[in-house]
Design an enzyme around this catalytic site. Structure first.
Site, PDB file in Angstrom:
ATOM      1  N   ASN A  54       0.846  -1.120   0.002  1.00 35.81           N
ATOM      2  CA  ASN A  54      -0.148  -0.032  -0.130  1.00 35.81           C
ATOM      3  C   ASN A  54       0.901   1.259  -0.079  1.00 35.81           C
ATOM      4  O   ASN A  54       0.629   2.122  -0.691  1.00 35.81           O
ATOM      5  CB  ASN A  54      -0.997  -0.097   1.151  1.00 35.81           C
ATOM      6  CG  ASN A  54      -1.954  -1.170   1.166  1.00 35.81           C
ATOM      7  OD1 ASN A  54      -2.204  -1.411   0.271  1.00 35.81           O
ATOM      8  ND2 ASN A  54      -2.596  -1.148   2.262  1.00 35.81           N
ATOM      9  N   ARG A 379     -11.014  -3.600 -13.966  1.00 36.90           N
ATOM     10  CA  ARG A 379      -9.588  -4.425 -13.560  1.00 36.90           C
ATOM     11  C   ARG A 379     -10.175  -5.667 -13.422  1.00 36.90           C
ATOM     12  O   ARG A 379     -11.005  -6.153 -13.112  1.00 36.90           O
ATOM     13  CB  ARG A 379      -9.099  -4.181 -12.217  1.00 36.90           C
ATOM     14  CG  ARG A 379      -8.701  -2.715 -11.801  1.00 36.90           C
ATOM     15  CD  ARG A 379      -7.949  -2.764 -10.280  1.00 36.90           C
ATOM     16  NE  ARG A 379      -8.055  -1.196 -10.015  1.00 36.90           N
ATOM     17  CZ  ARG A 379      -6.958  -0.408 -10.282  1.00 36.90           C
ATOM     18  NH1 ARG A 379      -5.992  -0.888 -11.080  1.00 36.90           N
ATOM     19  NH2 ARG A 379      -6.943   0.624  -9.793  1.00 36.90           N
ATOM     20  N   ARG A 409      -5.266   2.726 -12.966  1.00 34.32           N
ATOM     21  CA  ARG A 409      -3.728   2.770 -12.479  1.00 34.32           C
ATOM     22  C   ARG A 409      -3.260   1.465 -12.194  1.00 34.32           C
ATOM     23  O   ARG A 409      -3.980   0.638 -11.540  1.00 34.32           O
ATOM     24  CB  ARG A 409      -3.722   3.964 -11.174  1.00 34.32           C
ATOM     25  CG  ARG A 409      -2.439   3.953 -10.914  1.00 34.32           C
ATOM     26  CD  ARG A 409      -2.173   5.288  -9.758  1.00 34.32           C
ATOM     27  NE  ARG A 409      -2.694   6.577 -10.269  1.00 34.32           N
ATOM     28  CZ  ARG A 409      -3.420   7.646  -9.771  1.00 34.32           C
ATOM     29  NH1 ARG A 409      -4.182   6.938  -8.919  1.00 34.32           N
ATOM     30  NH2 ARG A 409      -3.650   8.653 -10.311  1.00 34.32           N
ATOM     31  N   HIS A 439     -15.344   3.753 -14.237  1.00 34.11           N
ATOM     32  CA  HIS A 439     -15.298   3.350 -13.129  1.00 34.11           C
ATOM     33  C   HIS A 439     -16.741   2.173 -12.806  1.00 34.11           C
ATOM     34  O   HIS A 439     -16.500   1.300 -11.797  1.00 34.11           O
ATOM     35  CB  HIS A 439     -14.937   3.931 -11.820  1.00 34.11           C
ATOM     36  CG  HIS A 439     -14.407   3.032 -10.730  1.00 34.11           C
ATOM     37  ND1 HIS A 439     -15.144   3.114  -9.615  1.00 34.11           N
ATOM     38  CD2 HIS A 439     -13.528   2.549 -10.350  1.00 34.11           C
ATOM     39  CE1 HIS A 439     -14.640   2.585  -8.777  1.00 34.11           C
ATOM     40  NE2 HIS A 439     -13.549   1.956  -9.188  1.00 34.11           N
ATOM     41  N   TYR A 472     -12.589  -9.442  -1.966  1.00 33.04           N
ATOM     42  CA  TYR A 472     -12.824  -8.101  -1.817  1.00 33.04           C
ATOM     43  C   TYR A 472     -14.534  -8.432  -1.597  1.00 33.04           C
ATOM     44  O   TYR A 472     -15.048  -9.053  -2.134  1.00 33.04           O
ATOM     45  CB  TYR A 472     -12.632  -7.336  -2.954  1.00 33.04           C
ATOM     46  CG  TYR A 472     -11.421  -6.912  -3.305  1.00 33.04           C
ATOM     47  CD1 TYR A 472     -10.409  -7.304  -2.849  1.00 33.04           C
ATOM     48  CD2 TYR A 472     -11.426  -5.904  -4.074  1.00 33.04           C
ATOM     49  CE1 TYR A 472      -9.210  -6.887  -2.996  1.00 33.04           C
ATOM     50  CE2 TYR A 472     -10.054  -5.242  -4.551  1.00 33.04           C
ATOM     51  CZ  TYR A 472      -9.108  -5.706  -3.806  1.00 33.04           C
ATOM     52  OH  TYR A 472      -7.777  -5.357  -4.108  1.00 33.04           O
ATOM     53  N   ARG A 568     -14.165   2.204   5.277  1.00 36.38           N
ATOM     54  CA  ARG A 568     -12.829   1.348   5.564  1.00 36.38           C
ATOM     55  C   ARG A 568     -11.488   2.590   5.831  1.00 36.38           C
ATOM     56  O   ARG A 568     -10.693   1.983   6.367  1.00 36.38           O
ATOM     57  CB  ARG A 568     -12.579   0.195   4.695  1.00 36.38           C
ATOM     58  CG  ARG A 568     -11.409  -0.279   4.538  1.00 36.38           C
ATOM     59  CD  ARG A 568     -11.194  -1.448   3.392  1.00 36.38           C
ATOM     60  NE  ARG A 568     -11.568  -1.135   2.271  1.00 36.38           N
ATOM     61  CZ  ARG A 568     -10.697  -0.569   1.333  1.00 36.38           C
ATOM     62  NH1 ARG A 568      -9.264  -0.333   1.677  1.00 36.38           N
ATOM     63  NH2 ARG A 568     -11.188  -0.026   0.029  1.00 36.38           N
ATOM     64  N   HIS A 596     -15.070  -3.579   0.286  1.00 39.21           N
ATOM     65  CA  HIS A 596     -15.200  -2.725  -0.944  1.00 39.21           C
ATOM     66  C   HIS A 596     -16.697  -2.406  -1.480  1.00 39.21           C
ATOM     67  O   HIS A 596     -16.635  -1.616  -2.530  1.00 39.21           O
ATOM     68  CB  HIS A 596     -14.635  -3.711  -2.012  1.00 39.21           C
ATOM     69  CG  HIS A 596     -13.930  -2.899  -3.048  1.00 39.21           C
ATOM     70  ND1 HIS A 596     -15.064  -3.141  -4.381  1.00 39.21           N
ATOM     71  CD2 HIS A 596     -13.086  -2.211  -3.407  1.00 39.21           C
ATOM     72  CE1 HIS A 596     -14.245  -2.400  -5.039  1.00 39.21           C
ATOM     73  NE2 HIS A 596     -13.033  -1.761  -4.747  1.00 39.21           N
TER      74      HIS A 596
END
EC number: 2.7.4.1
Length: 721
Positions: A54, A379, A409, A439, A472, A568, A596
């Protein structure tokens, strides 16, 4: 002009958390999991590794962006905690140094614990002569051929060292002079070597092995000094979309450029004593003291991912008990297309399997009645079954349209690969929208049934990624609702560039409307509360940064509306401040699974409005991304969502509450222990077992904790819908 609500100035910086510092606090909550006595040893090491991974991205993007602002002379404070870029960098250095020191202290403690299981981390000089001989053979066979010393002199300028690369600085006596060289350790060789002796297994870091046998690289010269260092570079570079004839080619150019961005962090072993060489290195990299971290252990603790994977075969009992995602309660054993003609189907991953979503696309690809498939991809996994089904569908003559977001990204390279492959298979591929990231998570399947076209729509909170769907927590719905189907068709027409902004029936789409709808819903909740006295808002998201919405939540709190936020990660709002946010509570849950899903609930005097979304309440999601907020109109699904949020708010094992100073504290255990993630796993397992025994859908009574307790009794029947 400052915004005032009542007599309180809500622009005061003490009411807000700085975005970057709040993120560091989230990452520390990840590190806290390495201290949780209920987590197995190898999982504790995994959390240390996640902390490092991270942090790499944080420096490559967030710190890099702040440094760019400072270089350009930009000194305007950000709009919440009102810190300038330089003030943020200084505060990051102080806080992150403390957190990283804690990380390495914990790493060294856990490595000592590993020795209890005959696993020892050692230096080469600690090994017996026999093991050193084995190590030397392995070095000459597997490591030495991959190494190339890079000389530094008038004929060899300072080399371009790759982002996140591990390097060894070497001083050599060449008789005529003392020269320097750098040995870059290839990222594709193993980070550690293992040696067995009796019942023990020794683990040696590859940089220590190279240093020990460094003379093989400089035959005939005397090696005087060595030290290891690691560089992190700016990866927050600009993609020039406006002038690009082919975005695919522009992305590929961008990826090459990113490997050699300016240095933003230098990591060194705290035992490094070569001050003169370190100073020279700092000058070459053009970094400052704030960018340097001295670490008490191996650089780049993400190697622990590989070590845990290696050891988990032998020490399986030191990992989490394996969990297999179960059949979705809304679906049972029924056919996904037949059932969705009758009612909406709800999915809660990874408690419930992601496989039905994979099958949703796979069945559509195989079905001769399928006319078209349209899907957004942000993704996906490296061997994605969904990609394979989309290719197959195109090859079978279906009309397949896929938006592959090339600007996702750190997934750009993967997405460029998939975009080319889908195009080669005959799919119509959209690369994204100019200056926006798409997204949204939406898939549309159009079939001919009884000579009529019927549209099936999947909407979700998470990516179409079969790998991360096991880690997730995300939610999704499959529906044949005609209004939503029409909206989905219009949405894809908009993405393709052949439509202006559509008027939607039920979908709410950013960058245009989500923020406005949130403001409208909060305003209505305030009015409802003033009339009925029962105003309540619950929101679950990854991060909250949007000041416009934060101000509106402050206004609702001042009006007396009860607000419960499950966040979170980043939270720029400080709760519990008298007269400002005293009716707001914030809880963060960090555990085995990465939270998530995004859920938004407005009580509306018992006529609740409930939404799921791909969007967090972040400024970027409101104005710089194409996002979808969609209503949950099925009452039973809505009740499941409410029950789920209440469960998370009651989590006294993984829940941390934020106080009015912005600090997080574990919930005091005044009742029976409740881990919301473990509870939902138990519930799903019980349903899966009952489903095997009977063909009709069971009631799904909760699994009772062995410890029992009031919470387990209260939650009975909570998730039966």
């Amino acid at each position: 002009m400052q915004t005032r609500l009542g007599e309180k100035d809500i622009n005061l910086p003490q009411y807000y958390n700085n975005r970057e510092l709040s993120w560091l606090d989230f990452n520390y909550r990840v590190l806290q999991e390495s201290y949780d006595k209920n987590n197995p040893l190898l999982e504790k090491l995994n959390f240390i590794s996640i902390f490092s991974s991270n942090l790499d991205e944080f420096f490559m993007v967030r710190v890099a962006g702040l440094k760019d602002q400072v270089k350009m002379g930009y000194d305007k404070p950000e709009n919440k905690a009102q810190m300038t870029p330089q003030e943020q960098l200084d505060a990051i250095k102080i806080k992150n140094t403390d957190y990283v020191n804690t990380q390495y202290q914990r790493y060294n403690e856990l490595i000592k614990e590993l020795a209890n299981y005959d696993i020892e981390m050692v230096k080469p000089e600690d090994l017996s002569d026999a093991l050193i001989e084995k190590l030397e053979q392995e070095f000459k066979l597997s490591v030495l051929p991959t190494l190339t010393p890079l000389g530094i002199d008038a004929y060899h300028p300072f080399p371009k060292l790759n982002n996140k690369s591990l390097n060894i600085f070497v001083d050599i006596d060449t008789e005529d002079a003392i020269n320097s060289a750098i040995v870059q350790i290839p990222s594709l060789i193993p980070r550690f070597l293992t040696l067995n002796e009796g019942t023990k297994q020794y683990v040696v870091m590859v940089e220590d092995v190279i240093t020990y046998f460094i003379n093989y690289l400089f035959t005939g010269y005397e090696v005087l000094n060595t030290f290891t260092f690691r560089i992190t570079r700016n990866a927050d570079l600009t993609i020039h979309e406006d002038g690009a004839e082919d975005l695919l080619i522009e992305i590929e150019r961008f990826l090459k450029e990113r490997k050699s961005g300016s240095a933003v962090r230098l990591e060194l072993d705290c035992r490094t004593s070569e001050k003169e060489n370190v100073e020279w290195l700092i000058n070459q990299l053009e970094i400052e003291d704030n960018d340097i971290y001295y670490l008490d252990g191996p650089l780049d603790l993400t190697f622990l991912f590989g070590l845990v994977d290696h050891l988990s075969h032998k020490l399986k009992y030191l990992t989490y008990e394996k969990y297999t995602p179960q059949p979705p309660r809304s679906l049972g054993n029924k056919n996904i297309y037949q059932l969705s003609l009758e009612r909406d189907i709800f999915f809660h991953h990874p408690y419930e399997s992601f496989e039905p979503i994979v099958d949703f696309i796979r069945q559509a690809a195989d079905d001769p009645n399928t006319i078209a498939i349209k899907q957004t991809l942000y993704r996906v996994s490296k061997d994605s079954p969904i990609i394979n089904s989309l290719k197959e569908a195109a090859e079978n003559g279906k009309q397949v349209t896929v938006l592959v977001e090339l600007k996702a990204r750190f997934d750009e390279e993967n997405n460029v690969h998939w975009a080319r492959m889908l195009e080669d298979a005959g799919c119509h591929v959209i690369y994204g929208m100019t200056h926006l990231k798409t997204h949204s998570k939406i898939a549309l399947v159009v079939k001919r049934i009884n000579n009529e076209l019927t549209s099936f729509v999947h909407l979700g909170t998470g990516n179409y990624n079969d790998k991360t769907a096991k880690l997730y927590t995300d939610m999704g719905i499959i529906t044949t609702n005609k209004d939503i189907a029409e909206d989905a068709i219009n949405f894809f027409n908009y993405l393709s560039g052949y439509s202006t902004k559509p008027e939607y029936n039920k979908l709410i789409v950013a960058p245009y409307d989500i923020r406005d709808v949130f403001i409208d819903r909060i305003d209505k909740e305030i009015r409802s509360h003033l009339q009925h006295g029962n105003g309540k808002i619950m929101m679950k998201m990854n991060s909250l940064t949007d000041k416009t919405i934060i101000e509106k939540l402050f206004e609702a709190s001042q009006a007396g509306v009860k607000i419960q936020l499950i966040i979170r990660g980043i939270c720029c709002l400080k709760p519990g401040i008298p007269g400002i946010s005293e009716n707001i509570e914030v809880v963060s849950i960090v555990g085995r699974l990465l939270e998530h899903s995004r859920i938004y609930y407005f009580h509306n005097n018992s006529e609740a409005h409930i939404y799921l979304s791909s969007a967090d309440v972040m400024t970027r999601n409101m104005i710089k991304r194409v996002e979808i907020l969609f209503p949950v109109e099925d009452k039973s699904i809505g009740q499941r969502l409410v029950n789920y949020m209440n469960l998370q708010l009651s989590d006294n094992q993984k829940g941390r509450y934020q106080d009015a100073q912005g600090l997080y504290h574990y919930v005091e255990n005044n009742s029976s222990p409740l881990n919301s993630q473990s509870y939902l796993m138990q519930e799903a397992i019980k349903y899966g077992e009952e489903l095997k025994k009977q063909s009709v859908q069971p009631s799904g009574q909760p699994v009772h904790s062995r410890r029992g307790g009031s919470w387990m009794r209260k939650l009975k029947n909570t998730f039966k819908r």
